[in-house]
Design a protein around this motif. Structure first.
Motif, PDB file in Angstrom:
ATOM      1  N   ASP A 138      -5.788   8.912  -1.520  1.00 12.03           N
ATOM      2  CA  ASP A 138      -5.231   7.555  -1.446  1.00 12.03           C
ATOM      3  C   ASP A 138      -5.777   6.748  -0.444  1.00 12.03           C
ATOM      4  O   ASP A 138      -4.960   6.129  -0.049  1.00 12.03           O
ATOM      5  CB  ASP A 138      -3.434   7.654  -1.266  1.00 12.03           C
ATOM      6  N   ALA A 139      -6.890   6.842  -0.170  1.00 15.43           N
ATOM      7  CA  ALA A 139      -7.434   6.228   0.835  1.00 15.43           C
ATOM      8  C   ALA A 139      -8.514   5.154   0.193  1.00 15.43           C
ATOM      9  O   ALA A 139      -8.019   4.852  -1.113  1.00 15.43           O
ATOM     10  CB  ALA A 139      -8.552   7.046   1.716  1.00 15.43           C
ATOM     11  N   ASP A 140      -9.634   4.517   0.904  1.00 16.78           N
ATOM     12  CA  ASP A 140     -10.285   3.207   0.255  1.00 16.78           C
ATOM     13  C   ASP A 140     -10.752   3.800  -1.079  1.00 16.78           C
ATOM     14  O   ASP A 140     -11.384   4.666  -1.304  1.00 16.78           O
ATOM     15  CB  ASP A 140     -11.335   3.172   1.346  1.00 16.78           C
TER      16      ASP A 140
ATOM     17  N   SER B 271       3.985   9.053   1.978  1.00 15.28           N
ATOM     18  CA  SER B 271       3.796  10.110   1.056  1.00 15.28           C
ATOM     19  C   SER B 271       3.690  11.352   2.046  1.00 15.28           C
ATOM     20  O   SER B 271       4.124  12.475   1.694  1.00 15.28           O
ATOM     21  CB  SER B 271       2.589   9.982   0.617  1.00 15.28           C
TER      22      SER B 271
ATOM     23  N   TRP C 247      -1.272   1.995  12.424  1.00 14.68           N
ATOM     24  CA  TRP C 247      -0.099   2.300  11.201  1.00 14.68           C
ATOM     25  C   TRP C 247       0.222   3.637  11.273  1.00 14.68           C
ATOM     26  O   TRP C 247       1.498   4.216  11.188  1.00 14.68           O
ATOM     27  CB  TRP C 247      -1.104   2.159   9.835  1.00 14.68           C
TER      28      TRP C 247
ATOM     29  N   MET D 259       0.759  -1.377  -0.091  1.00 12.22           N
ATOM     30  CA  MET D 259      -0.099  -0.047  -0.153  1.00 12.22           C
ATOM     31  C   MET D 259       0.942   1.187   0.121  1.00 12.22           C
ATOM     32  O   MET D 259       0.367   2.414  -0.100  1.00 12.22           O
ATOM     33  CB  MET D 259      -0.864   0.096   1.260  1.00 12.22           C
ATOM     34  N   GLN D 260       2.180   1.013   0.498  1.00  8.32           N
ATOM     35  CA  GLN D 260       3.118   2.075   0.492  1.00  8.32           C
ATOM     36  C   GLN D 260       3.132   3.003  -0.970  1.00  8.32           C
ATOM     37  O   GLN D 260       3.300   2.327  -1.841  1.00  8.32           O
ATOM     38  CB  GLN D 260       4.323   1.880   1.208  1.00  8.32           C
ATOM     39  N   THR D 261       3.270   4.461  -0.805  1.00 12.25           N
ATOM     40  CA  THR D 261       3.643   5.044  -2.194  1.00 12.25           C
ATOM     41  C   THR D 261       5.064   4.505  -2.478  1.00 12.25           C
ATOM     42  O   THR D 261       5.890   4.359  -1.922  1.00 12.25           O
ATOM     43  CB  THR D 261       3.668   6.683  -1.702  1.00 12.25           C
TER      44      THR D 261
ATOM     45  N   ASP E  72      -6.713   9.356   8.276  1.00 11.35           N
ATOM     46  CA  ASP E  72      -6.632   8.225   8.158  1.00 11.35           C
ATOM     47  C   ASP E  72      -7.320   7.675   9.449  1.00 11.35           C
ATOM     48  O   ASP E  72      -7.801   8.536  10.113  1.00 11.35           O
ATOM     49  CB  ASP E  72      -5.170   7.333   8.335  1.00 11.35           C
TER      50      ASP E  72
ATOM     51  N   TYR F 243     -14.686  11.007  -2.668  1.00 12.04           N
ATOM     52  CA  TYR F 243     -13.483  12.153  -2.242  1.00 12.04           C
ATOM     53  C   TYR F 243     -13.109  13.060  -3.417  1.00 12.04           C
ATOM     54  O   TYR F 243     -12.974  14.252  -3.001  1.00 12.04           O
ATOM     55  CB  TYR F 243     -12.140  11.102  -2.257  1.00 12.04           C
TER      56      TYR F 243
ATOM     57  N   ALA G  20     -12.428   9.603   6.343  1.00  9.04           N
ATOM     58  CA  ALA G  20     -11.930  10.885   5.771  1.00  9.04           C
ATOM     59  C   ALA G  20     -13.409  11.752   5.169  1.00  9.04           C
ATOM     60  O   ALA G  20     -13.389  12.633   5.015  1.00  9.04           O
ATOM     61  CB  ALA G  20     -11.013  10.493   4.306  1.00  9.04           C
TER      62      ALA G  20
ATOM     63  N   GLY H 167      -5.612   9.123   3.351  1.00  6.39           N
ATOM     64  CA  GLY H 167      -4.811   7.850   3.353  1.00  6.39           C
ATOM     65  C   GLY H 167      -3.556   8.033   3.554  1.00  6.39           C
ATOM     66  O   GLY H 167      -2.613   8.244   2.677  1.00  6.39           O
ATOM     67  N   THR H 168      -3.043   7.708   4.875  1.00  8.62           N
ATOM     68  CA  THR H 168      -1.750   7.992   5.197  1.00  8.62           C
ATOM     69  C   THR H 168      -0.947   6.906   5.564  1.00  8.62           C
ATOM     70  O   THR H 168       0.179   6.869   5.255  1.00  8.62           O
ATOM     71  CB  THR H 168      -1.765   8.907   6.506  1.00  8.62           C
ATOM     72  N   PHE H 169      -1.577   5.812   6.045  1.00  7.93           N
ATOM     73  CA  PHE H 169      -0.733   4.553   6.283  1.00  7.93           C
ATOM     74  C   PHE H 169       0.310   4.734   7.312  1.00  7.93           C
ATOM     75  O   PHE H 169       0.158   5.462   8.333  1.00  7.93           O
ATOM     76  CB  PHE H 169      -0.604   3.699   4.984  1.00  7.93           C
TER      77      PHE H 169
HETATM   78  N1  SAM Z   1      -0.219   7.395   1.258  1.00  8.60           N
HETATM   79  C1  SAM Z   1       0.112   6.119   2.033  1.00  8.60           C
HETATM   80  C2  SAM Z   1       1.400   5.888   2.019  1.00  8.60           C
HETATM   81  O1  SAM Z   1       2.328   6.822   1.273  1.00  8.60           O
HETATM   82  O2  SAM Z   1       1.925   4.959   2.586  1.00  8.60           O
HETATM   83  C3  SAM Z   1      -0.793   4.930   1.467  1.00  8.60           C
HETATM   84  C4  SAM Z   1      -2.130   4.799   1.979  1.00  8.60           C
HETATM   85  S1  SAM Z   1      -2.840   3.251   1.976  1.00  8.60           S
HETATM   86  C5  SAM Z   1      -2.919   2.924   0.082  1.00  8.60           C
HETATM   87  C6  SAM Z   1      -4.646   3.738   2.422  1.00  8.60           C
HETATM   88  C7  SAM Z   1      -5.065   4.056   3.663  1.00  8.60           C
HETATM   89  O3  SAM Z   1      -6.240   4.633   3.839  1.00  8.60           O
HETATM   90  C8  SAM Z   1      -4.800   3.091   4.742  1.00  8.60           C
HETATM   91  O4  SAM Z   1      -3.734   3.508   5.777  1.00  8.60           O
HETATM   92  C9  SAM Z   1      -6.213   3.063   5.389  1.00  8.60           C
HETATM   93  O5  SAM Z   1      -6.044   2.926   6.886  1.00  8.60           O
HETATM   94  C10 SAM Z   1      -6.868   4.375   5.106  1.00  8.60           C
HETATM   95  N2  SAM Z   1      -7.974   4.496   4.933  1.00  8.60           N
HETATM   96  C11 SAM Z   1      -9.040   3.233   4.673  1.00  8.60           C
HETATM   97  N3  SAM Z   1     -10.355   3.807   4.877  1.00  8.60           N
HETATM   98  C12 SAM Z   1     -10.448   5.117   5.255  1.00  8.60           C
HETATM   99  C13 SAM Z   1     -11.417   5.876   5.477  1.00  8.60           C
HETATM  100  N4  SAM Z   1     -12.659   5.828   5.289  1.00  8.60           N
HETATM  101  N5  SAM Z   1     -10.969   7.325   5.782  1.00  8.60           N
HETATM  102  C14 SAM Z   1      -9.629   7.640   5.965  1.00  8.60           C
HETATM  103  N6  SAM Z   1      -8.583   6.625   5.743  1.00  8.60           N
HETATM  104  C15 SAM Z   1      -9.033   5.398   5.357  1.00  8.60           C
END
Ligand code: SAM
Ligand code: CA
Length: 219
Positions: free
Chosen positions: A142-144, A75, A98, A43-45, A93, A151, A122, A69-71
């Protein structure tokens, strides 16, 4: 979904990683720690995407950034490093474990003061930011993936005219072009890509770096 530029042959991808970027040590350490999270690391950038986003922020002179979407914070950390001292990122997030990793690296890198982490769905944070009439130079989505069209609508309202929305994973590992794949995230990403193509309020460019980033500039 992939966290590398999957549309390049492996040898060319390696060449790009070796010659096309200078990943700071702190980002490299975070990437290596995240890589130990076997089921989630993808999932990481991608490392090649970070300098691209940093370059955009610097070219725009961006100060106010919103991330959905911060994970583990890769990013957000890359963007914070590219922002001026008075720059700010609101990072959204829902996962405390995470983002605790993220916060540790932001502290270590000396950029924690630039990042305001909001733990909530979000869409709730977006609604609050609209109520407060906040505006952003750059919004990274970059979230769900199921909520991508929602979004985008919210981001359009929050980005300033001339500002940019960057939507990640819009090629979805190639699934968007494979008519035999029709799961929910793929359908949502396809729907958003089409919606953006038809949106005459914006200028667009779909960049095939990493898993595809749609750059959308509000006119
Ligand atoms: N940008 C991050 C990075 O650089 O590593 C990767 C983000 S990852 C692809 C997606 C993130 O979205 C996950 O950490 C997840 O917990 C979060 N997420 C999922 N559903 C969400 C929601 N409804 N609101 C906010 N964040 C959400
Ligand atoms: Ca992504």
């Amino acid at each position: 979904m992939s966290n590398k530029t999957s549309f390049l042959a492996d040898d060319l991808h390696q060449y790009m990683l070796q010659h096309g970027l200078r990943e700071p040590d702190i980002l490299c350490q975070l990437r290596k720690e995240t890589a130990t999270m076997t089921n989630f690391a993808r999932m990481q950038t991608a490392p090649e995407q970070a300098p691209f986003m940093q370059m955009l922020l610097r070219l725009m002179g961006a100060k106010r950034v919103l991330e959905l979407g911060t994970f583990t914070g890769y990013s957000a950390l890359a963007m914070a490093l590219a922002l001026p001292e008075d720059g700010q990122i609101i990072a959204c997030d829902i996962n405390r474990d995470w983002t605790a990793i993220a916060q540790r690296y932001w502290q270590q890198a000396g950029v924690a003061h630039k990042i305001d982490l909001r733990i909530a769905p979000a869409l709730e944070t977006l609604a609050l930011l609209r109520e407060q009439q906040q505006q952003f130079d750059f919004i990274f989505i970059d979230a769900d993936k199921d909520n991508y069209p929602n979004y985008y609508d919210a981001a359009y309202e929050l980005v300033r005219p001339g500002g940019v929305i960057a939507i990640d994973n819009v090629l979805w590992g190639g699934a968007v072009a494979d008519t035999s794949i029709n799961d929910n995230p793929t359908r949502k990403i396809r729907a958003l890509n089409e919606k953006i193509r038809q949106d005459t309020r914006v200028e667009i460019s779909l960049v095939p770096i990493a898993d595809g980033i749609f750059l959308v500039r509000k006119c």
